[in-house]
Write an enzyme that holds these catalytic residues in place. Structure first.
Site, PDB file in Angstrom:
ATOM      1  N   LEU A 244     -93.880  34.308   4.436  1.00  0.00           N
ATOM      2  CA  LEU A 244     -94.087  34.988   3.157  1.00  0.00           C
ATOM      3  C   LEU A 244     -93.414  34.218   2.028  1.00  0.00           C
ATOM      4  O   LEU A 244     -93.919  34.116   0.918  1.00  0.00           O
ATOM      5  CB  LEU A 244     -93.470  36.389   3.279  1.00  0.00           C
ATOM      6  CG  LEU A 244     -93.789  37.463   2.281  1.00  0.00           C
ATOM      7  CD1 LEU A 244     -95.284  37.651   2.155  1.00  0.00           C
ATOM      8  CD2 LEU A 244     -93.152  38.773   2.728  1.00  0.00           C
ATOM      9  N   GLY A 245     -92.270  33.717   2.312  1.00  0.00           N
ATOM     10  CA  GLY A 245     -91.543  32.964   1.291  1.00  0.00           C
ATOM     11  C   GLY A 245     -90.294  32.390   1.900  1.00  0.00           C
ATOM     12  O   GLY A 245     -89.861  32.828   2.958  1.00  0.00           O
ATOM     13  N   ARG A 246     -89.772  31.391   1.221  1.00  0.00           N
ATOM     14  CA  ARG A 246     -88.501  30.886   1.719  1.00  0.00           C
ATOM     15  C   ARG A 246     -87.626  30.506   0.547  1.00  0.00           C
ATOM     16  O   ARG A 246     -88.100  30.072  -0.486  1.00  0.00           O
ATOM     17  CB  ARG A 246     -88.681  29.775   2.726  1.00  0.00           C
ATOM     18  CG  ARG A 246     -89.004  28.403   2.218  1.00  0.00           C
ATOM     19  CD  ARG A 246     -88.885  27.348   3.295  1.00  0.00           C
ATOM     20  NE  ARG A 246     -89.806  27.501   4.410  1.00  0.00           N
ATOM     21  CZ  ARG A 246     -89.589  26.936   5.606  1.00  0.00           C
ATOM     22  NH1 ARG A 246     -88.507  26.232   5.823  1.00  0.00           N
ATOM     23  NH2 ARG A 246     -90.459  27.082   6.573  1.00  0.00           N
ATOM     24  N   GLY A 247     -86.351  30.734   0.696  1.00  0.00           N
ATOM     25  CA  GLY A 247     -85.424  30.413  -0.381  1.00  0.00           C
ATOM     26  C   GLY A 247     -84.314  29.555   0.170  1.00  0.00           C
ATOM     27  O   GLY A 247     -84.448  28.964   1.245  1.00  0.00           O
TER      28      GLY A 247
ATOM     29  N   PHE B 225     -81.523  30.434   1.374  1.00  0.00           N
ATOM     30  CA  PHE B 225     -80.710  30.965   2.464  1.00  0.00           C
ATOM     31  C   PHE B 225     -81.481  31.553   3.627  1.00  0.00           C
ATOM     32  O   PHE B 225     -80.905  32.070   4.559  1.00  0.00           O
ATOM     33  CB  PHE B 225     -79.726  32.017   1.920  1.00  0.00           C
ATOM     34  CG  PHE B 225     -78.740  31.415   0.984  1.00  0.00           C
ATOM     35  CD1 PHE B 225     -77.703  30.650   1.461  1.00  0.00           C
ATOM     36  CD2 PHE B 225     -78.874  31.582  -0.380  1.00  0.00           C
ATOM     37  CE1 PHE B 225     -76.790  30.056   0.599  1.00  0.00           C
ATOM     38  CE2 PHE B 225     -77.966  31.004  -1.258  1.00  0.00           C
ATOM     39  CZ  PHE B 225     -76.925  30.241  -0.762  1.00  0.00           C
ATOM     40  N   GLY B 226     -82.763  31.510   3.570  1.00  0.00           N
ATOM     41  CA  GLY B 226     -83.477  32.100   4.693  1.00  0.00           C
ATOM     42  C   GLY B 226     -84.975  31.937   4.551  1.00  0.00           C
ATOM     43  O   GLY B 226     -85.477  31.394   3.571  1.00  0.00           O
TER      44      GLY B 226
ATOM     45  N   ASP C 217     -77.907  38.555  -8.121  1.00  0.00           N
ATOM     46  CA  ASP C 217     -78.912  37.493  -8.207  1.00  0.00           C
ATOM     47  C   ASP C 217     -80.202  38.052  -8.816  1.00  0.00           C
ATOM     48  O   ASP C 217     -81.297  37.877  -8.282  1.00  0.00           O
ATOM     49  CB  ASP C 217     -79.164  36.884  -6.822  1.00  0.00           C
ATOM     50  CG  ASP C 217     -79.827  35.509  -6.911  1.00  0.00           C
ATOM     51  OD1 ASP C 217     -79.891  34.949  -8.019  1.00  0.00           O
ATOM     52  OD2 ASP C 217     -80.272  34.999  -5.866  1.00  0.00           O
TER      53      ASP C 217
HETATM   54  N1  LIG Z   1     -89.772  42.803   1.436  1.00  0.00           N
HETATM   55  C1  LIG Z   1     -90.525  41.863   0.883  1.00  0.00           C
HETATM   56  N2  LIG Z   1     -91.805  42.142   0.548  1.00  0.00           N
HETATM   57  C2  LIG Z   1     -92.594  41.186   0.009  1.00  0.00           C
HETATM   58  N3  LIG Z   1     -92.193  39.928  -0.253  1.00  0.00           N
HETATM   59  C3  LIG Z   1     -90.950  39.582   0.052  1.00  0.00           C
HETATM   60  C4  LIG Z   1     -90.048  40.529   0.634  1.00  0.00           C
HETATM   61  N4  LIG Z   1     -88.864  39.918   0.837  1.00  0.00           N
HETATM   62  C5  LIG Z   1     -89.023  38.653   0.403  1.00  0.00           C
HETATM   63  N5  LIG Z   1     -90.265  38.433  -0.063  1.00  0.00           N
HETATM   64  C6  LIG Z   1     -90.796  37.146  -0.586  1.00  0.00           C
HETATM   65  O1  LIG Z   1     -90.039  36.093  -0.018  1.00  0.00           O
HETATM   66  C7  LIG Z   1     -89.362  35.327  -1.045  1.00  0.00           C
HETATM   67  C8  LIG Z   1     -87.992  34.906  -0.540  1.00  0.00           C
HETATM   68  O2  LIG Z   1     -87.228  36.069  -0.231  1.00  0.00           O
HETATM   69  P1  LIG Z   1     -85.663  36.147  -0.469  1.00  0.00           P
HETATM   70  O3  LIG Z   1     -85.392  35.940  -1.941  1.00  0.00           O
HETATM   71  O4  LIG Z   1     -85.119  37.386   0.130  1.00  0.00           O
HETATM   72  O5  LIG Z   1     -85.182  34.866   0.361  1.00  0.00           O
HETATM   73  P2  LIG Z   1     -83.909  33.975   0.121  1.00  0.00           P
HETATM   74  O6  LIG Z   1     -83.934  32.933   1.170  1.00  0.00           O
HETATM   75  O7  LIG Z   1     -82.703  34.812   0.051  1.00  0.00           O
HETATM   76  O8  LIG Z   1     -84.197  33.325  -1.287  1.00  0.00           O
HETATM   77  P3  LIG Z   1     -83.145  32.816  -2.395  1.00  0.00           P
HETATM   78  O9  LIG Z   1     -82.814  31.418  -2.036  1.00  0.00           O
HETATM   79  O10 LIG Z   1     -83.935  32.967  -3.674  1.00  0.00           O
HETATM   80  O11 LIG Z   1     -81.963  33.690  -2.396  1.00  0.00           O
HETATM   81  C9  LIG Z   1     -89.332  36.237  -2.264  1.00  0.00           C
HETATM   82  O12 LIG Z   1     -89.304  35.533  -3.487  1.00  0.00           O
HETATM   83  C10 LIG Z   1     -90.625  37.043  -2.095  1.00  0.00           C
HETATM   84  O13 LIG Z   1     -91.704  36.300  -2.607  1.00  0.00           O
END
Ligand SMILES: Nc1ncnc2c1ncn2[C@@H]1O[C@H](COP(=O)(O)OP(=O)(O)OP(=O)(O)O)[C@@H](O)[C@H]1O
Length: 426
Positions: A46-49, A51-52, A167
């Site tokens: 779905l997505g990646r940032g 940290f995960g 954040d």
């Molecule tokens: N519950 C959800 N429902 C729909 N999309 C989601 C959900 N959780 C995360 N996403 C998608 O996944 C992406 C990454 O999620 P998230 O920000 O939690 O990851 P992260 O690794 O912590 O990112 P960051 O480096 O920005 O902190 C989000 O920008 C969003 O597009």
């Protein structure tokens, strides 16, 4: 470091290792990996940032769309307690906000040797606000008001539960495309809201207030209001107000912020109040609610969304090519089993994670698609921007300190126990 502090740290580490060992020996528990496999089916990324990785998944019992976030144990900076169990603060804070409508619902969580699988609701169809703004180029004021009001309400309700997100940005707001309701996601940098200043920060630098760069500290609510100002500016202009730390610390010396879209005087006024350089003159969350711009009524979502472009490609289309994850899951499970057996036979006192296999390997295995050699379409999300080099930063901080430190006093209440230079942390 003094001896008592060192002793305390050693004790904490020892209890953490014991906790990890228990987790590893705990593979078949109600929070183990095999339970996860029985309950959920992973369908794609779905997505990646930073940290995960977040996966699109389905709850097998009722086909509910869910999002599963893999949190690498080694990236967890803060831990909290949930029902007497030590868990990443992200899980703890999500649980605390279970009744806040605008916060993504935590449905479940699992502990695997490499980290945690956090199961959350997934509005369907949905889009994150970063992609939404990108699709529109910039939002008109009515749409921005409709979304921003919900975001402020959510931040307010979190604060009432002593939860500070830390954040706030468009990437961390998911919009339900059917109802227009927002959900705040990614509590990975969140912490307990306190009145005293914070001296640590893990959020997004371009949303961070000047007092952090200048004094290495900030007050929770005041910093949240600054980020809200950045978010609103970004929504209305389609671009961020500041390009770097230097801009953040010195823009106030150059007069009012430039606007790149026809924006009403009231909206500009609200943004300026949120982006007040002095945290003590910055408006409060309550004052944002009472601001004339936010008090204006908004049309409902149906009317608003009918006026938007049709460029929004929701990010979780169920009809994307599906991948059967069972093989990868099997491998992960086997790996977890192997880890557990190794640990059982080892009488170990391993490092902090207590895990032999690498978390990135598990992330790769969970990933349904091969890594794409093409640059990610999300390359411009702030979380993925390359941070400036330490030399660049030193220059920036030095120059903004000499120009404006006198205008951003560190009042008595903002005195940190130990002032660290931000540059040192990089
Ligand atoms: N519950 C959800 N429902 C729909 N999309 C989601 C959900 N959780 C995360 N996403 C998608 O996944 C992406 C990454 O999620 P998230 O920000 O939690 O990851 P992260 O690794 O912590 O990112 P960051 O480096 O920005 O902190 C989000 O920008 C969003 O597009």
């Amino acid at each position: 470091m003094t001896l008592p502090i060192l002793a305390k740290k050693v004790k904490k580490l020892a209890s953490f290792q014991l906790f990890n060992l228990k987790l590893l020996l705990n593979g078949e528990s109600s929070r183990g990996f095999s339970k996860f496999k029985k309950n959920y089916k992973l369908k794609g990324e779905l997505g990646r940032g930073g940290f995960g990785i977040v996966y699109r998944a389905i709850r097998i019992s009722d086909e509910l769309p869910v999002a599963v976030k893999f949190v690498d144990r080694r990236t967890v900076r803060e831990w909290g307690k949930l029902n007497d169990e030590q868990v990443p603060m992200e899980i703890c804070m999500l649980a605390k906000c279970a009744k806040v409508k605008g916060v993504i619902k935590l449905l479940d969580w699992y502990s695997i040797p490499e980290g945690y699988l956090v199961v959350m609701e997934r509005p369907y169809p949905c889009i994150d606000m970063f992609d939404f703004i990108k699709g529109e180029q910039k939002l008109d004021e009515e749409m921005a008001r409709f979304l921003f009001r919900q975001i402020v309400q959510t931040v307010h309700e979190c604060a009432q539960r002593r939860v500070l997100h830390r954040d706030l940005k468009d990437e961390n707001v998911v919009i339900d495309l059917v109802s227009g309701e927002i959900r705040l996601i990614d509590f990975g940098a969140s912490t307990i809201l306190k009145k005293s200043p914070y001296t640590d920060f893990q959020g997004t630098r371009l949303y961070c207030p000047p007092e952090w760069f200048l004094h290495s500290l900030y007050l929770g609510k005041e910093a949240a209001v600054w980020s809200l100002g950045v978010l609103l500016y970004n929504a209305l202009n389609g671009r961020l107000p500041f390009r770097n730390e230097k801009d953040i610390c010195t823009a106030h010396l150059l007069g009012p912020l430039p606007f790149y879209a026809p924006v009403s005087a009231e909206a500009k006024d609200l943004i300026q109040r949120c982006l007040s350089f002095d945290p003590f003159s910055r408006c409060t969350i309550e004052a944002i609610f009472n601001h004339p711009w936010l008090k204006k009524s908004s049309p409902d979502w149906l009317v608003l969304s009918a006026a938007t472009g049709s460029n929004h490609k929701e990010q979780n289309k169920e009809n994307d090519e599906e991948h059967d994850e069972s093989e990868e899951l099997e491998e992960i499970h086997e790996e977890a089993e192997k880890d557990r057996k190794e640990m059982e036979g080892q009488n170990t006192s391993e490092g902090e994670s207590g895990v032999g296999s690498s978390a990135s390997s598990i992330a790769t295995k969970l990933s349904p698609v091969e890594p794409n050699p093409e640059p990610s379409p999300r390359f411009s999300k702030t979380s993925l921007l390359v941070p400036p080099s330490s030399v660049e930063l030193k220059e920036v901080v030095q120059s903004s300190k000499t120009k404006s430190v006198s205008q951003c006093p560190a009042p008595a209440t903002l005195k940190p126990r130990r002032i660290r230079s931000k540059v040192d942390q990089l």
